[in-house]
Motif scaffolding. Structure first.
Motif, PDB file in Angstrom:
ATOM      1  N   PHE A  44     -44.250  62.251-102.895  1.00 44.79           N
ATOM      2  CA  PHE A  44     -44.434  60.861-102.479  1.00 44.79           C
ATOM      3  C   PHE A  44     -45.480  60.162-103.342  1.00 44.79           C
ATOM      4  CE2 PHE A  44     -46.796  57.716 -99.975  1.00 44.79           C
ATOM      5  CZ  PHE A  44     -45.773  56.822 -99.693  1.00 44.79           C
ATOM      6  N   ILE A  45     -46.614  60.818-103.591  1.00 47.99           N
ATOM      7  CA  ILE A  45     -47.669  60.156-104.375  1.00 47.99           C
ATOM      8  C   ILE A  45     -47.426  60.276-105.877  1.00 47.99           C
ATOM      9  CG2 ILE A  45     -49.393  60.353-102.566  1.00 47.99           C
ATOM     10  CD1 ILE A  45     -50.665  62.666-104.120  1.00 47.99           C
ATOM     11  N   GLY A  46     -46.550  61.193-106.286  1.00 46.06           N
ATOM     12  CA  GLY A  46     -46.187  61.307-107.695  1.00 46.06           C
ATOM     13  C   GLY A  46     -47.194  62.031-108.565  1.00 46.06           C
ATOM     14  N   ARG A  47     -48.079  62.791-107.963  1.00 48.26           N
ATOM     15  CA  ARG A  47     -49.058  63.562-108.732  1.00 48.26           C
ATOM     16  C   ARG A  47     -49.515  64.745-107.881  1.00 48.26           C
ATOM     17  NH1 ARG A  47     -51.643  58.962-106.867  1.00 48.26           N
ATOM     18  NH2 ARG A  47     -53.624  59.343-105.796  1.00 48.26           N
ATOM     19  N   ARG A  59     -50.650  55.775 -96.544  1.00 44.79           N
ATOM     20  CA  ARG A  59     -49.334  55.275 -96.967  1.00 44.79           C
ATOM     21  C   ARG A  59     -48.237  56.295 -96.685  1.00 44.79           C
ATOM     22  NH1 ARG A  59     -47.993  54.410-101.939  1.00 44.79           N
ATOM     23  NH2 ARG A  59     -49.543  55.770-102.868  1.00 44.79           N
ATOM     24  N   PHE A  60     -48.529  57.589 -96.854  1.00 41.23           N
ATOM     25  CA  PHE A  60     -47.541  58.637 -96.588  1.00 41.23           C
ATOM     26  C   PHE A  60     -47.176  58.679 -95.106  1.00 41.23           C
ATOM     27  CE2 PHE A  60     -46.563  63.219 -95.739  1.00 41.23           C
ATOM     28  CZ  PHE A  60     -45.354  63.256 -96.424  1.00 41.23           C
ATOM     29  N   GLN A  61     -48.177  58.598 -94.242  1.00 42.89           N
ATOM     30  CA  GLN A  61     -47.878  58.635 -92.812  1.00 42.89           C
ATOM     31  C   GLN A  61     -47.125  57.368 -92.386  1.00 42.89           C
ATOM     32  OE1 GLN A  61     -51.255  59.642 -90.366  1.00 42.89           O
ATOM     33  NE2 GLN A  61     -49.922  60.631 -88.882  1.00 42.89           N
ATOM     34  N   LEU A  62     -47.470  56.245 -92.959  1.00 40.67           N
ATOM     35  CA  LEU A  62     -46.750  55.004 -92.687  1.00 40.67           C
ATOM     36  C   LEU A  62     -45.301  55.106 -93.173  1.00 40.67           C
ATOM     37  CD1 LEU A  62     -47.062  52.129 -91.593  1.00 40.67           C
ATOM     38  CD2 LEU A  62     -47.667  51.411 -93.908  1.00 40.67           C
ATOM     39  N   HIS A  63     -45.113  55.693 -94.345  1.00 44.01           N
ATOM     40  CA  HIS A  63     -43.767  55.900 -94.895  1.00 44.01           C
ATOM     41  C   HIS A  63     -42.929  56.780 -93.962  1.00 44.01           C
ATOM     42  CE1 HIS A  63     -40.555  57.029 -97.679  1.00 44.01           C
ATOM     43  NE2 HIS A  63     -40.887  58.291 -97.475  1.00 44.01           N
ATOM     44  N   GLN A  64     -43.514  57.840 -93.443  1.00 43.53           N
ATOM     45  CA  GLN A  64     -42.787  58.728 -92.537  1.00 43.53           C
ATOM     46  C   GLN A  64     -42.348  57.977 -91.283  1.00 43.53           C
ATOM     47  OE1 GLN A  64     -45.776  61.820 -92.077  1.00 43.53           O
ATOM     48  NE2 GLN A  64     -44.431  63.253 -93.135  1.00 43.53           N
ATOM     49  N   GLN A  66     -41.897  54.670 -90.954  1.00 44.75           N
ATOM     50  CA  GLN A  66     -40.934  53.624 -91.285  1.00 44.75           C
ATOM     51  C   GLN A  66     -39.557  54.177 -91.616  1.00 44.75           C
ATOM     52  OE1 GLN A  66     -42.990  51.535 -94.397  1.00 44.75           O
ATOM     53  NE2 GLN A  66     -43.973  50.108 -92.963  1.00 44.75           N
ATOM     54  N   THR A  67     -39.477  55.392 -92.119  1.00 44.53           N
ATOM     55  CA  THR A  67     -38.177  55.980 -92.444  1.00 44.53           C
ATOM     56  C   THR A  67     -37.500  56.594 -91.228  1.00 44.53           C
ATOM     57  OG1 THR A  67     -39.237  58.035 -93.154  1.00 44.53           O
ATOM     58  CG2 THR A  67     -38.713  56.406 -94.870  1.00 44.53           C
ATOM     59  N   GLY A  68     -38.152  56.529 -90.071  1.00 48.91           N
ATOM     60  CA  GLY A  68     -37.522  57.009 -88.850  1.00 48.91           C
ATOM     61  C   GLY A  68     -37.736  58.477 -88.555  1.00 48.91           C
ATOM     62  N   MET A  69     -38.717  59.077 -89.192  1.00 44.03           N
ATOM     63  CA  MET A  69     -39.002  60.484 -88.929  1.00 44.03           C
ATOM     64  C   MET A  69     -39.512  60.623 -87.495  1.00 44.03           C
ATOM     65  SD  MET A  69     -41.396  63.047 -91.146  1.00 44.03           S
ATOM     66  CE  MET A  69     -40.301  63.277 -92.518  1.00 44.03           C
ATOM     67  N   GLN A  70     -39.058  61.640 -86.797  1.00 44.07           N
ATOM     68  CA  GLN A  70     -39.418  61.848 -85.399  1.00 44.07           C
ATOM     69  C   GLN A  70     -40.840  62.403 -85.274  1.00 44.07           C
ATOM     70  OE1 GLN A  70     -37.460  60.952 -82.712  1.00 44.07           O
ATOM     71  NE2 GLN A  70     -36.360  59.939 -84.364  1.00 44.07           N
ATOM     72  N   PRO A  71     -41.504  62.145 -84.146  1.00 41.44           N
ATOM     73  CA  PRO A  71     -42.892  62.590 -83.955  1.00 41.44           C
ATOM     74  C   PRO A  71     -43.129  64.085 -84.202  1.00 41.44           C
ATOM     75  CG  PRO A  71     -42.359  61.006 -82.274  1.00 41.44           C
ATOM     76  CD  PRO A  71     -41.091  61.261 -83.044  1.00 41.44           C
ATOM     77  N   PRO A  72     -42.257  65.014 -83.772  1.00 43.85           N
ATOM     78  CA  PRO A  72     -42.545  66.422 -84.073  1.00 43.85           C
ATOM     79  C   PRO A  72     -42.601  66.723 -85.573  1.00 43.85           C
ATOM     80  CG  PRO A  72     -40.931  66.278 -82.322  1.00 43.85           C
ATOM     81  CD  PRO A  72     -41.116  64.892 -82.859  1.00 43.85           C
ATOM     82  N   SER A  73     -41.756  66.074 -86.348  1.00 38.47           N
ATOM     83  CA  SER A  73     -41.758  66.289 -87.796  1.00 38.47           C
ATOM     84  C   SER A  73     -43.011  65.691 -88.440  1.00 38.47           C
ATOM     85  CB  SER A  73     -40.512  65.680 -88.433  1.00 38.47           C
ATOM     86  OG  SER A  73     -39.354  66.263 -87.893  1.00 38.47           O
ATOM     87  N   ILE A  74     -43.392  64.505 -87.979  1.00 35.11           N
ATOM     88  CA  ILE A  74     -44.607  63.878 -88.502  1.00 35.11           C
ATOM     89  C   ILE A  74     -45.816  64.745 -88.171  1.00 35.11           C
ATOM     90  CG2 ILE A  74     -46.136  61.873 -88.305  1.00 35.11           C
ATOM     91  CD1 ILE A  74     -43.637  60.174 -87.813  1.00 35.11           C
ATOM     92  N   ASN A  75     -45.856  65.268 -86.946  1.00 39.99           N
ATOM     93  CA  ASN A  75     -46.989  66.100 -86.531  1.00 39.99           C
ATOM     94  C   ASN A  75     -47.041  67.413 -87.315  1.00 39.99           C
ATOM     95  OD1 ASN A  75     -47.738  64.133 -84.724  1.00 39.99           O
ATOM     96  ND2 ASN A  75     -46.702  65.088 -83.006  1.00 39.99           N
ATOM     97  N   GLY A  76     -45.890  67.948 -87.699  1.00 38.45           N
ATOM     98  CA  GLY A  76     -45.868  69.140 -88.549  1.00 38.45           C
ATOM     99  C   GLY A  76     -46.471  68.857 -89.913  1.00 38.45           C
ATOM    100  N   ALA A  77     -46.141  67.682 -90.456  1.00 40.33           N
ATOM    101  CA  ALA A  77     -46.712  67.290 -91.751  1.00 40.33           C
ATOM    102  C   ALA A  77     -48.216  67.059 -91.628  1.00 40.33           C
ATOM    103  CB  ALA A  77     -46.015  66.030 -92.269  1.00 40.33           C
ATOM    104  N   VAL A  78     -48.660  66.474 -90.520  1.00 38.44           N
ATOM    105  CA  VAL A  78     -50.091  66.243 -90.302  1.00 38.44           C
ATOM    106  C   VAL A  78     -50.827  67.578 -90.247  1.00 38.44           C
ATOM    107  CG1 VAL A  78     -51.783  65.442 -88.599  1.00 38.44           C
ATOM    108  CG2 VAL A  78     -49.862  63.988 -89.208  1.00 38.44           C
ATOM    109  N   ALA A  79     -50.263  68.546 -89.534  1.00 40.44           N
ATOM    110  CA  ALA A  79     -50.903  69.864 -89.434  1.00 40.44           C
ATOM    111  C   ALA A  79     -50.992  70.527 -90.809  1.00 40.44           C
ATOM    112  CB  ALA A  79     -50.130  70.757 -88.463  1.00 40.44           C
TER     113      ALA A  79
END
Length: 180
Positions: A44-47, A59-64, A66-79
């Motif tokens: 996502f950040i390109g580096r 911006r990454f969390q906002l992107h997730q 806005q693209t309709g990612m469900q809360p469990p998936s977002i929380n997995g990425a946060v962890a």
């Protein structure tokens, strides 16, 4: 280091993250999920993710979201990102703004009176009808008590240990002519 052998060499940063997870006893699935989430962030950040800023994480969390990612998936990425920044990179200041997304609680489906009547009619025999009627009266929170002797017994249910309802006679049931 993971179950998927690759012909590409593993970066020193990824190898360190895998070692950190292995030392802490993470399962293979958790390690693969964390690596996948950090790789998605890097794409996502390109580096390289070790050059990320707090704004990149926001911006990454906002992107997730806005693209309709469900809360469990977002929380997995946060962890995964919290682990990466606090343990592997020792930069907890970047992990602080990451927020867990609350999953909205859904209300349970409640059957209408007509639907309950249809369900009771569809029961194959009296044994099943009695079981369904009993379950219905217990789930409504107000058990139906029939007359006992000259006066009706009042039962009060409360949730006890093991999430079971326990019923006891209401204290006012023994007092004739007095209030509830």
């Amino acid at each position: 280091m993971t179950s998927h052998p690759s012909h590409r060499p593993i970066s020193a940063l990824r190898a360190r993250m895998i070692e950190d997870m292995r030392v802490r006893g993470f399962t293979e699935k958790t390690r693969n999920d964390y690596i996948r989430n950090v790789r998605a962030f890097a794409a996502f950040i390109g580096r390289s993710p070790d050059t990320a800023t707090a704004e990149d994480l926001r911006r990454f969390q906002l992107h997730q979201t806005q693209t309709g990612m469900q809360p469990p998936s977002i929380n997995g990425a946060v962890a995964a990102l919290r682990f990466f920044f606090t343990v592997t990179l020792d930069r907890p200041d970047l992990a602080r703004p990451l927020t867990i997304v609350r999953e909205p609680r859904r209300l349970p489906a409640v059957l209408s009176v007509a639907e309950v009547a249809l369900l009771l009619q569809a029961a194959p025999g009296p044994k099943y009808k009695a079981a369904l009627a009993t379950a219905r009266s217990l789930s409504s929170g107000r058990p139906k008590a029939g007359p006992v002797g000259r006066r009706a017994a009042r039962l009060r249910g409360r949730r006890a240990q093991g999430r079971r309802y326990r019923f006891r006679a209401h204290a006012a049931a023994g007092r004739a002519g007095q209030g509830p």
